[in-house]
Design an enzyme around this catalytic site. Structure first.
Site, mmCIF file in Angstrom:
data_model
loop_
_atom_site.group_PDB
_atom_site.id
_atom_site.type_symbol
_atom_site.label_atom_id
_atom_site.label_comp_id
_atom_site.label_asym_id
_atom_site.label_seq_id
_atom_site.Cartn_x
_atom_site.Cartn_y
_atom_site.Cartn_z
ATOM 1 N N ILE A 139 -0.807 2.365 -62.301
ATOM 2 C CA ILE A 139 -1.281 3.354 -63.280
ATOM 3 C C ILE A 139 -2.802 3.296 -63.337
ATOM 4 C CG2 ILE A 139 -0.978 4.243 -65.602
ATOM 5 C CD1 ILE A 139 1.328 2.267 -65.978
ATOM 6 N N GLY A 190 14.112 -12.246 -58.140
ATOM 7 C CA GLY A 190 12.712 -12.322 -57.750
ATOM 8 C C GLY A 190 11.760 -11.622 -58.710
ATOM 9 N N ASP A 204 0.270 -13.614 -68.786
ATOM 10 C CA ASP A 204 -0.073 -12.596 -67.787
ATOM 11 C C ASP A 204 -0.465 -11.279 -68.455
ATOM 12 O OD1 ASP A 204 0.196 -11.193 -65.059
ATOM 13 O OD2 ASP A 204 1.694 -10.155 -66.260
ATOM 14 N N LYS A 208 -4.331 -9.004 -69.053
ATOM 15 C CA LYS A 208 -4.564 -7.568 -68.875
ATOM 16 C C LYS A 208 -5.144 -6.963 -70.148
ATOM 17 C CE LYS A 208 -0.559 -7.558 -65.806
ATOM 18 N NZ LYS A 208 0.850 -7.162 -65.644
#
Lengths: 429, 429
Positions: A139, A190, A204, A208
């Site tokens: 995005i 995964g 994480d 951002k």
């Protein structure tokens, strides 16, 4: 515009690096038409030279050391896809910028920790440092924020920016499996790291958010200033109760400039089920940007993966090829301010889930404890008993987090409280 | 970067022009920090000088004639907010570009008709011609397409890009009022023009689609190639029946490059109620961009109004101030191709609403007629009779529009058909 090729050095040949190679091999002519000059790979670097990555790398020089790659004469742009907040990634980025070369990176951890230092280095050298791929994958939200909405004073930035967490919460709701089961399945597929703390713990996504906040408010990146809470303690009961009351639970990042300073949170929140964020399923990311002139805009798309991340990296490369030079975080690094931290400065309604003994007078005790801490009740629901325990759900009127925490402490200490009370913020969207 | 001010001439001081003045008066210092040089208004032009617009214009020179404004020595950028595909808007744009000055415009009609000519003029003069505000108001979707997703071969562009239409369809569903009532209310509220054909007839949205398609596929703007159908014939019965089957009706623009050429449609379509487009309410716009590497991205926000449109115009101005010079439609105008038109090249499922006499054998006749035209039935519902008329809803398997039209012609001619059959495309999203 010059017709000289822009020459790339790719550091890191994992999924994303392979995606970048594929774009350049497949769309070379189109890219040249769009940015006015050829874009070529000069050299690549990765840990293992022997590994078959499914793409032909024979035309590119090889460097074992990414710092040597960054310093090559035939490299104009270092594309850093190694990852890690320090180590070879940072060493290579510093080497490139110090030599006046541009850097495009997908490395949110590195920028969350060293964004100010690297931005100052880049701007002093007249080099570009770009990071579209570090936030919300494919995005183009960094571009939307720093260019598309650049004429706005940004009021709030929000986002669901970790696909693993959103996948887990969506699957719990869909299948009725509990957190541990779905996490194990996500690891098998995964989607989640073997050590899931980075994803499900919210770190994480907080990286951002810290980058978006800097670009939104003209402040120095302050990752340490993000209040982080993961999704580990979200239960199926909470997901179902929230849904029952018209909400869904998301790991939601919110950054807002308040009178007291910069508020940054990455925490599980309730959002209206009918909102764009509430309707988000699976690994899709969404970012909401609100500006004083534009109002509310919403950007959705794939937040990770080979194609989307490589698409974002190449958009940055093409801007560099076209001669675009903008400050790294929207405004010049030297002018970014160190805003005071305002944790939970904005009051909000909260969702409370209490597990209470089914005894006379217990609800009165709860109401009294909440009232004494300045928390007033907007809606309350009591569900069918599960044995001796009566689940009670409360939606409060807007309250301060500190008062909610105080009330939860008091209620949790009561004999009638049979499990740790849960309190989740309800974010207005 | 130069510290010389970038000097604007504003042509047109309606809602949008006033918004631009407000942004510059309120955020001057912030804009300068973000784009590296001051941005100032030199002169303005509008039809009536005397009108009170609620902003102080005394610091700016006045021109009665927008062409004279475009030619002023102290104007570097003409901001064209007059509107209209020819006349003073185009004359001023041509005058500015011919003099090597940049043009920022919100004028979709002008670009839909004269985009190629103006782009060639701009590129020959080395001037920028930018039109973010012409498509989807405040959403930076032109930037997303031509820059953020520039490394992708675009596969499809879709959008709900007319707020009036979406407001009318949403209100019909919400209130149960019919089309004429809701249109009258929209006109009273100022949402719809007194002559609504431009909005509800789909022309306004088709202008926007033609511009997006050019930028997406590297083709010349081909407004005449857009198949246009308005929302005038959408009934409450269709809205409800669609909802019943899990869809919502939207005036949806779709552009796609097929093997046969460029397919461009602006027509009422059914989309899944659970999709981002299906969930769109009121005057919000949404654009879906699909690329071969990024996958699907969705951009939502306010599609019109003073603040959003002015925000988009100023983003273009700030890019110009920062020295960005990109081809108008993403690739150089001289290289844009004239793609053959491929109307309805892509088969789709269709929603059919038939109003049939309640007579024995009538459904068999319908099924036979559809089958003979190569249309096969996926789902069928028959509702309670309203008097002698039995409403029958059919969702077909993917079929070609031409076969659907042939079947509708046959069915409409039957004695048992008591009202004109309705056929709406179901777009996969």
């Amino acid at each position: 515009m010059s017709n000289t090729p822009l020459r790339l050095g790719l550091a890191g040949l994992g999924t994303v690096g392979v995606g970048v190679v594929k774009i350049l091999q497949r769309h070379g002519a189109m890219l040249e038409a769009r940015c006015g000059r050829p874009v070529r790979i000069s050299a690549v670097s990765a840990r293992s030279r022997a590994r078959d990555r499914g793409v032909d790398l024979s035309a590119y020089a090889w460097e074992d050391d990414p710092v040597a790659l960054a310093r090559r004469e035939d490299v104009d742009v270092l594309v850093e896809m190694i990852g890690g907040e320090d180590g070879p990634a940072k060493a290579a980025a510093v080497a490139a910028l110090s030599a006046g070369k541009h850097v495009v990176t997908a490395n949110k951890a590195m920028l969350a920790r060293h964004g100010q230092e690297l931005a100052e280095l880049a701007e002093a050298a007249g080099a570009a440092l770009r990071f579209e791929a570090a936030v919300a994958g494919g995005i183009p939200v960094v571009k939307a924020l720093t260019e598309g909405l650049a004429a706005n004073r940004v009021e709030r930035v929000m986002g669901v920016m970790n696909g693993t967490c959103n996948y887990i919460l969506t699957q719990m709701e869909r299948t009725g499996a509990d957190y541990a089961e779905v996490l194990a399945e996500a690891q098998r597929l995964g989607y989640a790291e073997a050590d899931p703390a980075f994803d499900v713990g919210g770190v994480d996504a907080a990286h951002k958010l810290a980058l978006l906040a800097a670009a939104a408010f003209g402040t120095r990146v302050d990752f340490e200033g993000v209040a982080i809470e993961g999704i580990e303690r979200i239960s199926l009961a909470d997901i179902r109760a929230a849904r029952d009351m018209g909400y869904r639970i998301k790991l939601l990042g919110v950054a807002r400039m308040t009178e007291d300073g910069l508020e940054q949170r990455m925490t599980p929140c309730l959002v209206p089920a009918a909102s764009a964020l509430g309707q988000l399923d699976g690994v899709t990311n969404a970012v909401v940007l609100e500006g004083d002139f534009v109002g509310q805009t919403v950007f959705e798309g794939p937040g990770a993966g080979e194609g989307p991340t490589a698409s974002a990296i190449m958009a940055d490369v093409m801007d560099i090829a076209a001669g675009v030079r903008r400050p790294v975080f929207g405004a010049p690094a030297a002018r970014l301010t160190a805003a005071p931290r305002a944790m939970d400065a904005t009051p909000a309604a909260f969702y409370l889930r209490l597990t209470l003994a089914d005894a006379p007078g217990v609800l009165a005790k709860i109401a009294f404890a909440l009232g004494e801490e300045g928390v007033s009740i907007h809606r309350m629901r009591q569900y069918d008993h599960e044995g001796a325990a009566a689940p009670v759900l409360i939606v409060t009127h807007p309250a301060r987090r500190v008062d909610i925490d105080a009330a939860m402490g008091r209620i949790g200490a009561m004999d009638e409280s049979l499990a740790t009370p849960v309190a989740l913020r309800i974010e207005k969207v």
